[in-house]
Scaffold this motif. Structure first.
Motif, PDB file in Angstrom:
ATOM      1  N   LEU A  70       0.887  -1.158   0.000  1.00 44.67           N
ATOM      2  CA  LEU A  70       0.000   0.000   0.000  1.00 44.67           C
ATOM      3  C   LEU A  70       0.927   1.211   0.000  1.00 44.67           C
ATOM      4  CD1 LEU A  70      -2.878   1.123   0.089  1.00 44.67           C
ATOM      5  CD2 LEU A  70      -2.715   1.148   2.582  1.00 44.67           C
ATOM      6  N   ILE A  71       0.844   2.001  -1.056  1.00 46.17           N
ATOM      7  CA  ILE A  71       1.817   3.072  -1.294  1.00 46.17           C
ATOM      8  C   ILE A  71       1.126   4.421  -1.233  1.00 46.17           C
ATOM      9  CG2 ILE A  71       3.548   3.926  -2.922  1.00 46.17           C
ATOM     10  CD1 ILE A  71       2.957   1.008  -4.314  1.00 46.17           C
ATOM     11  N   THR A  72       1.758   5.374  -0.584  1.00 46.40           N
ATOM     12  CA  THR A  72       1.238   6.736  -0.546  1.00 46.40           C
ATOM     13  C   THR A  72       2.047   7.607  -1.495  1.00 46.40           C
ATOM     14  OG1 THR A  72       0.590   6.463   1.771  1.00 46.40           O
ATOM     15  CG2 THR A  72       0.693   8.720   0.918  1.00 46.40           C
ATOM     16  N   TYR A  73       1.354   8.123  -2.516  1.00 47.74           N
ATOM     17  CA  TYR A  73       1.946   9.085  -3.450  1.00 47.74           C
ATOM     18  C   TYR A  73       1.328  10.439  -3.127  1.00 47.74           C
ATOM     19  CZ  TYR A  73       3.557   5.282  -6.525  1.00 47.74           C
ATOM     20  OH  TYR A  73       4.180   4.170  -7.039  1.00 47.74           O
ATOM     21  N   ILE A 111      -9.695   2.875  -3.979  1.00 45.83           N
ATOM     22  CA  ILE A 111      -8.233   2.924  -4.030  1.00 45.83           C
ATOM     23  C   ILE A 111      -7.751   2.152  -5.246  1.00 45.83           C
ATOM     24  CG2 ILE A 111      -6.111   2.118  -2.904  1.00 45.83           C
ATOM     25  CD1 ILE A 111      -7.343   2.822  -0.230  1.00 45.83           C
ATOM     26  N   ASN A 112      -6.925   2.794  -6.045  1.00 41.91           N
ATOM     27  CA  ASN A 112      -6.398   2.175  -7.251  1.00 41.91           C
ATOM     28  C   ASN A 112      -5.566   0.944  -6.899  1.00 41.91           C
ATOM     29  OD1 ASN A 112      -3.965   1.939  -9.270  1.00 41.91           O
ATOM     30  ND2 ASN A 112      -5.605   2.923 -10.409  1.00 41.91           N
ATOM     31  N   ILE A 154      -5.430 -16.073 -10.029  1.00 38.42           N
ATOM     32  CA  ILE A 154      -6.325 -15.071 -10.613  1.00 38.42           C
ATOM     33  C   ILE A 154      -7.568 -14.888  -9.752  1.00 38.42           C
ATOM     34  CG2 ILE A 154      -7.722 -14.480 -12.628  1.00 38.42           C
ATOM     35  CD1 ILE A 154      -4.679 -14.304 -13.048  1.00 38.42           C
ATOM     36  N   ALA A 155      -8.090 -15.972  -9.191  1.00 36.47           N
ATOM     37  CA  ALA A 155      -9.279 -15.887  -8.339  1.00 36.47           C
ATOM     38  C   ALA A 155      -8.988 -15.045  -7.096  1.00 36.47           C
ATOM     39  CB  ALA A 155      -9.725 -17.290  -7.939  1.00 36.47           C
ATOM     40  N   LYS A 156      -7.803 -15.243  -6.503  1.00 35.97           N
ATOM     41  CA  LYS A 156      -7.436 -14.447  -5.321  1.00 35.97           C
ATOM     42  C   LYS A 156      -7.225 -12.988  -5.689  1.00 35.97           C
ATOM     43  CE  LYS A 156      -4.121 -17.355  -4.079  1.00 35.97           C
ATOM     44  NZ  LYS A 156      -3.014 -17.976  -3.290  1.00 35.97           N
ATOM     45  N   PHE A 157      -6.690 -12.743  -6.883  1.00 35.62           N
ATOM     46  CA  PHE A 157      -6.538 -11.362  -7.355  1.00 35.62           C
ATOM     47  C   PHE A 157      -7.893 -10.667  -7.436  1.00 35.62           C
ATOM     48  CE2 PHE A 157      -2.377 -12.135  -9.942  1.00 35.62           C
ATOM     49  CZ  PHE A 157      -1.661 -12.107  -8.762  1.00 35.62           C
ATOM     50  N   GLU A 158      -8.914 -11.410  -7.855  1.00 35.13           N
ATOM     51  CA  GLU A 158     -10.233 -10.804  -8.007  1.00 35.13           C
ATOM     52  C   GLU A 158     -10.808 -10.390  -6.658  1.00 35.13           C
ATOM     53  OE1 GLU A 158     -13.546  -9.338 -10.122  1.00 35.13           O
ATOM     54  OE2 GLU A 158     -11.427  -9.722 -10.579  1.00 35.13           O
ATOM     55  N   ILE A 159     -10.577 -11.189  -5.627  1.00 37.45           N
ATOM     56  CA  ILE A 159     -11.008 -10.795  -4.284  1.00 37.45           C
ATOM     57  C   ILE A 159     -10.310  -9.501  -3.889  1.00 37.45           C
ATOM     58  CG2 ILE A 159     -11.020 -11.424  -1.837  1.00 37.45           C
ATOM     59  CD1 ILE A 159     -11.024 -14.377  -2.703  1.00 37.45           C
ATOM     60  N   GLU A 160      -9.022  -9.459  -4.153  1.00 37.56           N
ATOM     61  CA  GLU A 160      -8.212  -8.280  -3.824  1.00 37.56           C
ATOM     62  C   GLU A 160      -8.710  -7.051  -4.573  1.00 37.56           C
ATOM     63  OE1 GLU A 160      -3.365  -7.640  -3.424  1.00 37.56           O
ATOM     64  OE2 GLU A 160      -4.150  -9.511  -4.205  1.00 37.56           O
ATOM     65  N   ARG A 161      -8.969  -7.227  -5.857  1.00 37.90           N
ATOM     66  CA  ARG A 161      -9.404  -6.100  -6.692  1.00 37.90           C
ATOM     67  C   ARG A 161     -10.706  -5.500  -6.171  1.00 37.90           C
ATOM     68  NH1 ARG A 161     -12.947  -4.703 -10.253  1.00 37.90           N
ATOM     69  NH2 ARG A 161     -13.978  -6.735 -10.180  1.00 37.90           N
ATOM     70  N   VAL A 162     -11.679  -6.376  -5.858  1.00 35.83           N
ATOM     71  CA  VAL A 162     -12.977  -5.892  -5.381  1.00 35.83           C
ATOM     72  C   VAL A 162     -12.825  -5.203  -4.030  1.00 35.83           C
ATOM     73  CG1 VAL A 162     -15.285  -6.600  -4.634  1.00 35.83           C
ATOM     74  CG2 VAL A 162     -14.251  -7.653  -6.664  1.00 35.83           C
ATOM     75  N   TYR A 163     -11.979  -5.749  -3.161  1.00 32.54           N
ATOM     76  CA  TYR A 163     -11.752  -5.152  -1.838  1.00 32.54           C
ATOM     77  C   TYR A 163     -11.296  -3.702  -1.977  1.00 32.54           C
ATOM     78  CZ  TYR A 163      -9.645  -4.382   2.788  1.00 32.54           C
ATOM     79  OH  TYR A 163      -9.311  -3.871   4.017  1.00 32.54           O
ATOM     80  N   TRP A 164     -10.306  -3.459  -2.839  1.00 35.26           N
ATOM     81  CA  TRP A 164      -9.784  -2.099  -2.983  1.00 35.26           C
ATOM     82  C   TRP A 164     -10.736  -1.205  -3.762  1.00 35.26           C
ATOM     83  CZ3 TRP A 164      -6.542  -0.729   0.402  1.00 35.26           C
ATOM     84  CH2 TRP A 164      -5.590  -1.608   0.901  1.00 35.26           C
ATOM     85  N   GLU A 165     -11.473  -1.786  -4.677  1.00 33.99           N
ATOM     86  CA  GLU A 165     -12.443  -1.007  -5.456  1.00 33.99           C
ATOM     87  C   GLU A 165     -13.506  -0.411  -4.550  1.00 33.99           C
ATOM     88  OE1 GLU A 165     -15.399  -2.984  -8.128  1.00 33.99           O
ATOM     89  OE2 GLU A 165     -14.274  -1.931  -9.690  1.00 33.99           O
TER      90      GLU A 165
END
Length: 275
Positions: free
Chosen positions: A119-122, A158-159, A143-154
């Motif tokens: 998690l990066i602060t710019y 957060i990009n 890929i399935a775990k990435f999708e969980i991650e993507r939805v969590y941040w969405e």
């Protein structure tokens, strides 16, 4: 010596939360996972970060290399690695909603707390990045775990994105790695301002004349009566602190001249940023 138990239990998760894992910012941040908690991929690293001033818990070579890039970027103000996706109930709900199995401990069957590599602060904005080898990008479970991650941040606006090893500029990273540990150099305070200023001026003049880095550094060591290697370490320190600039996209070879050498800050001060 007995091996450290890495099995996850609900009690252990509660304990990690109480310890403050995944909480804090900057120097006070505590990563959710530490090197001893998981089997590492490649050479695990605990490097002291320029940006945070603390030791980073980096679990693979690609994480280490990406962290070098973040440390070198002026616009990055905080780096939080192994950031937990809490509360656990949320990722469980996301997994159920999108129809994938939530990651679980292989021995206990307890759902694990997922984490994002960085998690990066710019400036005043945060972004989340997962770093993985290209070889893992076709694995359906990954890929399935990435999708969980993507939805969590969405849901948090957060990009989030994936960085693969092919995205990383190897030459720049190796150059940053070469100077990295000299960012904090004890000789700076031990030698004092007068000697540091003389060394800086003498070494810069030789480098500007196109003399090879190692030859120029050795000449300065001899001229100032310093232990051999002192000037080379301080050359790396000046580059790390960006007092001196050179072409970081070409491999730095000490036996050759410094490519596109320039002085960014004309006079050395002990109170340079970062201590």
């Amino acid at each position: 010596m007995a091996k450290r138990k890495r099995q996850l239990s609900e009690t252990k998760i509660e304990k990690m939360i109480k310890e403050g894992r995944g909480q804090g910012t900057g120097k006070d941040y505590l990563p959710w996972l530490k090197i001893q908690d998981v089997p590492s991929e490649g050479r695990a690293t605990r490097g002291v970060g320029w940006t945070t001033g603390r030791r980073h818990e980096l679990l693979s070579d690609i994480e280490r290399d990406y962290c070098y890039l973040l440390d070198y970027a002026d616009e990055v103000s905080d780096i939080r690695e192994q950031f937990p996706l809490l509360p656990l109930e949320e990722t469980l709900m996301i997994a159920e909603k999108i129809g994938v199995n939530h990651p679980r401990d292989p021995k206990t069957g307890v759902p694990i707390v997922m984490s994002t590599d960085f998690l990066i602060t710019y400036g005043d904005k945060d972004c989340a990045r997962t770093v993985k080898p290209f070889s893992e990008m076709e694995d359906e479970r990954t890929i399935a775990k990435f999708e969980i991650e993507r939805v969590y941040w969405e849901t948090r606006h957060i990009n989030w994105g994936i960085i693969i090893d092919h995205d990383l500029p190897d030459v720049l990273i190796r150059n940053i790695e070469w100077v990295h540990k000299e960012y904090h150099n004890e000789d700076v305070s031990d030698l004092g301002v007068f000697t540091m200023r003389n060394l800086e001026q003498m070494l810069a003049a030789r480098l500007n004349d196109g003399e090879a880095i190692s030859k120029a550094c050795l000449a300065c060591d001899e001229r100032l009566g310093l232990e051999v290697g002192t000037s080379l370490a301080l050359f790396r320190h000046f580059v790390a602190r960006k007092k001196w600039s050179l072409n970081m996209n070409e491999r730095i070879v000490p036996t050759l001249p410094a490519k596109e050498f320039k002085i960014a800050t004309p006079e050395y001060r002990l109170e340079a940023k970062g201590g």
